[in-house]
Design an enzyme around this catalytic site. Structure first.
Site, mmCIF file in Angstrom:
data_model
loop_
_atom_site.group_PDB
_atom_site.id
_atom_site.type_symbol
_atom_site.label_atom_id
_atom_site.label_comp_id
_atom_site.label_asym_id
_atom_site.label_seq_id
_atom_site.Cartn_x
_atom_site.Cartn_y
_atom_site.Cartn_z
ATOM 1 N N LYS A 13 0.829 -1.230 0.232
ATOM 2 C CA LYS A 13 -0.094 -0.275 0.000
ATOM 3 C C LYS A 13 1.303 1.242 -0.469
ATOM 4 O O LYS A 13 0.519 2.227 -0.916
ATOM 5 C CB LYS A 13 -1.213 0.273 1.544
ATOM 6 C CG LYS A 13 -1.775 -1.754 1.594
ATOM 7 C CD LYS A 13 -2.995 -1.385 2.231
ATOM 8 C CE LYS A 13 -2.143 -1.142 3.008
ATOM 9 N NZ LYS A 13 -1.394 -2.476 4.296
ATOM 10 N N ARG A 88 -9.787 1.162 8.718
ATOM 11 C CA ARG A 88 -9.484 -0.091 8.593
ATOM 12 C C ARG A 88 -10.519 -0.913 9.873
ATOM 13 O O ARG A 88 -10.208 -1.623 10.037
ATOM 14 C CB ARG A 88 -8.053 -0.143 9.438
ATOM 15 C CG ARG A 88 -7.167 -0.345 9.088
ATOM 16 C CD ARG A 88 -6.037 -0.373 9.975
ATOM 17 N NE ARG A 88 -4.513 -0.841 10.299
ATOM 18 C CZ ARG A 88 -3.758 -0.521 9.510
ATOM 19 N NH1 ARG A 88 -3.979 0.142 8.797
ATOM 20 N NH2 ARG A 88 -2.463 -1.153 8.995
ATOM 21 N N ARG A 127 11.726 -5.800 5.317
ATOM 22 C CA ARG A 127 11.717 -4.197 4.748
ATOM 23 C C ARG A 127 12.120 -2.932 5.203
ATOM 24 O O ARG A 127 12.599 -3.479 6.586
ATOM 25 C CB ARG A 127 10.602 -4.117 5.037
ATOM 26 C CG ARG A 127 9.493 -2.125 4.968
ATOM 27 C CD ARG A 127 8.195 -2.245 4.912
ATOM 28 N NE ARG A 127 7.501 -2.777 6.574
ATOM 29 C CZ ARG A 127 6.479 -2.739 6.547
ATOM 30 N NH1 ARG A 127 5.697 -2.410 5.432
ATOM 31 N NH2 ARG A 127 5.355 -2.916 7.987
ATOM 32 N N ARG A 160 10.957 -1.460 11.015
ATOM 33 C CA ARG A 160 10.429 -0.658 12.161
ATOM 34 C C ARG A 160 9.961 -1.618 12.695
ATOM 35 O O ARG A 160 9.861 -3.495 13.039
ATOM 36 C CB ARG A 160 8.295 -0.724 10.980
ATOM 37 C CG ARG A 160 8.376 0.327 10.593
ATOM 38 C CD ARG A 160 7.012 0.615 9.726
ATOM 39 N NE ARG A 160 5.770 -0.926 9.725
ATOM 40 C CZ ARG A 160 4.976 -0.571 9.199
ATOM 41 N NH1 ARG A 160 4.732 0.260 8.221
ATOM 42 N NH2 ARG A 160 3.895 -1.123 10.303
ATOM 43 N N ARG A 171 -0.466 -8.793 13.458
ATOM 44 C CA ARG A 171 -1.025 -8.064 11.996
ATOM 45 C C ARG A 171 -2.377 -8.670 11.320
ATOM 46 O O ARG A 171 -3.106 -8.168 11.073
ATOM 47 C CB ARG A 171 -0.055 -7.208 11.488
ATOM 48 C CG ARG A 171 0.052 -6.401 12.899
ATOM 49 C CD ARG A 171 1.855 -5.432 12.188
ATOM 50 N NE ARG A 171 1.342 -5.157 11.346
ATOM 51 C CZ ARG A 171 3.030 -4.958 10.241
ATOM 52 N NH1 ARG A 171 4.280 -4.973 10.972
ATOM 53 N NH2 ARG A 171 2.761 -3.788 9.125
HETATM 54 P P1 AP5 Z 1 4.737 -1.309 1.976
HETATM 55 O O1 AP5 Z 1 4.342 -0.920 0.529
HETATM 56 O O2 AP5 Z 1 5.780 -1.091 2.691
HETATM 57 O O3 AP5 Z 1 3.342 -2.427 2.694
HETATM 58 P P2 AP5 Z 1 2.042 -1.870 3.460
HETATM 59 O O4 AP5 Z 1 0.921 -2.234 2.572
HETATM 60 O O5 AP5 Z 1 1.784 -0.604 2.858
HETATM 61 O O6 AP5 Z 1 2.676 -2.330 4.894
HETATM 62 P P3 AP5 Z 1 2.130 -1.611 6.203
HETATM 63 O O7 AP5 Z 1 3.118 -2.988 7.134
HETATM 64 O O8 AP5 Z 1 3.127 -0.703 6.273
HETATM 65 O O9 AP5 Z 1 0.991 -2.145 6.233
HETATM 66 P P4 AP5 Z 1 0.427 -1.801 7.438
HETATM 67 O O10 AP5 Z 1 -0.922 -1.467 7.658
HETATM 68 O O11 AP5 Z 1 0.292 -2.840 8.254
HETATM 69 O O12 AP5 Z 1 1.326 -0.401 8.258
HETATM 70 P P5 AP5 Z 1 0.087 0.517 8.564
HETATM 71 O O13 AP5 Z 1 1.870 1.297 9.018
HETATM 72 O O14 AP5 Z 1 -0.351 1.185 7.898
HETATM 73 O O15 AP5 Z 1 5.464 -2.829 1.273
HETATM 74 C C1 AP5 Z 1 6.099 -4.544 1.779
HETATM 75 C C2 AP5 Z 1 7.739 -4.138 1.681
HETATM 76 O O16 AP5 Z 1 7.685 -5.016 0.550
HETATM 77 C C3 AP5 Z 1 7.979 -3.205 1.391
HETATM 78 O O17 AP5 Z 1 9.642 -4.031 1.777
HETATM 79 C C4 AP5 Z 1 8.128 -3.309 -0.018
HETATM 80 O O18 AP5 Z 1 9.526 -2.662 -0.554
HETATM 81 C C5 AP5 Z 1 7.590 -4.427 -1.059
HETATM 82 N N1 AP5 Z 1 7.161 -4.283 -1.703
HETATM 83 C C6 AP5 Z 1 6.750 -4.214 -2.129
HETATM 84 N N2 AP5 Z 1 5.511 -4.197 -3.049
HETATM 85 C C7 AP5 Z 1 6.221 -5.250 -3.801
HETATM 86 C C8 AP5 Z 1 6.140 -5.965 -4.499
HETATM 87 N N3 AP5 Z 1 5.308 -5.587 -5.314
HETATM 88 N N4 AP5 Z 1 7.159 -7.209 -4.565
HETATM 89 C C9 AP5 Z 1 7.569 -7.186 -4.200
HETATM 90 N N5 AP5 Z 1 7.933 -6.807 -3.003
HETATM 91 C C10 AP5 Z 1 7.222 -5.252 -2.993
HETATM 92 O O19 AP5 Z 1 0.019 0.340 10.328
HETATM 93 C C11 AP5 Z 1 0.878 -0.119 11.574
HETATM 94 C C12 AP5 Z 1 0.036 0.217 12.859
HETATM 95 O O20 AP5 Z 1 -0.508 1.233 12.905
HETATM 96 C C13 AP5 Z 1 -1.447 -0.966 12.896
HETATM 97 O O21 AP5 Z 1 -0.626 -2.046 13.042
HETATM 98 C C14 AP5 Z 1 -1.895 0.026 13.909
HETATM 99 O O22 AP5 Z 1 -1.347 -0.240 15.050
HETATM 100 C C15 AP5 Z 1 -1.572 0.912 13.500
HETATM 101 N N6 AP5 Z 1 -3.176 1.578 12.385
HETATM 102 C C16 AP5 Z 1 -2.672 2.411 11.885
HETATM 103 N N7 AP5 Z 1 -3.599 2.772 10.621
HETATM 104 C C17 AP5 Z 1 -4.463 2.526 11.896
HETATM 105 C C18 AP5 Z 1 -5.841 2.638 11.986
HETATM 106 N N8 AP5 Z 1 -6.864 3.420 10.473
HETATM 107 N N9 AP5 Z 1 -6.452 2.121 12.945
HETATM 108 C C19 AP5 Z 1 -6.933 2.054 14.060
HETATM 109 N N10 AP5 Z 1 -4.941 1.168 13.614
HETATM 110 C C20 AP5 Z 1 -4.510 1.714 12.684
HETATM 111 MG MG MG Z 2 2.003 1.134 4.467
#
Ligand code: AP5
Ligand code: MG
Ligand code: ZN
Length: 216
Positions: A13, A88, A127, A160, A171
């Site tokens: 994402k 979410r 990552r 991270r 997660r």
């Molecule tokens: P990346 O692009 O970083 O993936 P992502 O989908 O953004 O993954 P996240 O871990 O950020 O998602 P998340 O939803 O768990 O975390 P968030 O920060 O939102 O890609 C991942 C890896 O793969 C990278 O190394 C990249 O280079 C590689 N990659 C990408 N595309 C690829 C491809 N096509 N092929 C190969 N490799 C690839 O949330 C974190 C925490 O915040 C949550 O757990 C929660 O506690 C809190 N939080 C955030 N939002 C909310 C909300 N709305 N409500 C409540 N809590 C929340």
């Molecule tokens: Mg992300």
């Protein structure tokens, strides 16, 4: 165009959001990035959010919704925005719809990046993320030009805290229980489009652009 990106942790994402936001000149709003910035600045919000994030659990809706709705009132969101990691929960989605209705607008597209669980652990453990702008890299799949340094802003790349194996498992569980129901929610509204997130980063991006078209 008002867009939501959906998909499990590690789906790509954040990676795709940076590309879309750049191509279409709309702000990329990531709740995860907002929380991480608050944690690094040790704000009251950051201190509260950290206890949930470190365990892989969701930050409560009442803390999350307010920061998003505040952000969406900025002028730069008038012509569109891209939400990454929000909503979410079904409650967050309903509150977002209510908020946008009040502004006389609505979500145009919910883009689901589909990636099966067996890909996820590899992506998370490899990552590296920019401390300053939140850009995601991967030691194997998407390495920066200079090791440890962000291509976009020169910031330092770090791992991270919630990318440890046990936390990733939690997660994924939280995603399937609380976030996956949003797929149905947006399908019912007629706004859902899916892409295969196991393809190369550039191919996924191309497929997303094809869906978004030129009327953005
Ligand atoms: P990346 O692009 O970083 O993936 P992502 O989908 O953004 O993954 P996240 O871990 O950020 O998602 P998340 O939803 O768990 O975390 P968030 O920060 O939102 O890609 C991942 C890896 O793969 C990278 O190394 C990249 O280079 C590689 N990659 C990408 N595309 C690829 C491809 N096509 N092929 C190969 N490799 C690839 O949330 C974190 C925490 O915040 C949550 O757990 C929660 O506690 C809190 N939080 C955030 N939002 C909310 C909300 N709305 N409500 C409540 N809590 C929340
Ligand atoms: Mg992300
Ligand atoms: Zn950066």
């Amino acid at each position: 165009m008002k867009i939501i990106l959906l998909g499990p942790p590690g789906a790509g994402k954040g990676t795709q959001a940076k590309l879309i936001s750049h191509k279409y000149s709309i702000p990329h709003i990531s709740t995860g990035d907002i929380f991480r910035k608050n944690i690094s600045e040790q704000t009251p919000l950051g201190i509260k959010a950290k206890s949930y994030m470190d365990k892989g659990q969701l930050v409560p809706d009442e803390l999350t919704n307010e920061i998003v709705f505040d952000r969406l009132q900025n002028d730069d969101c008038k012509n569109g925005f891209l939400l990454d990691g929000f909503p979410r929960t079904v409650f967050q989605a309903e509150e977002l719809d209510r908020f946008l209705q009040g502004e006389d607008t609505k979500i145009n597209k919910a883009l689901l990046i589909e990636v099966p669980q067996e890909f996820i652990l590899d992506r998370m453990t490899g990552r590296r993320m920019c401390k300053d702008c939140g850009a995601s890299y991967h030691v194997k799949f998407n390495s920066p030009k200079v090791e440890g340094v962000c291509d976009l802003c020169g910031g330092e790349l770090t791992q991270r805290k919630d990318d440890k194996e046990e936390t990733v498992k939690e997660r994924l569980e939280v995603y399937s229980n609380q976030t996956a129901p949003l797929v149905e929610y947006y399908a019912t509204q007629g706004n859902l489009a899916k892409v295969d997130g196991t393809l190369e980063i550039e191919e996924v991006f191309q497929n997303l652009c094809d869906i978004l078209g030129s009327d953005i």
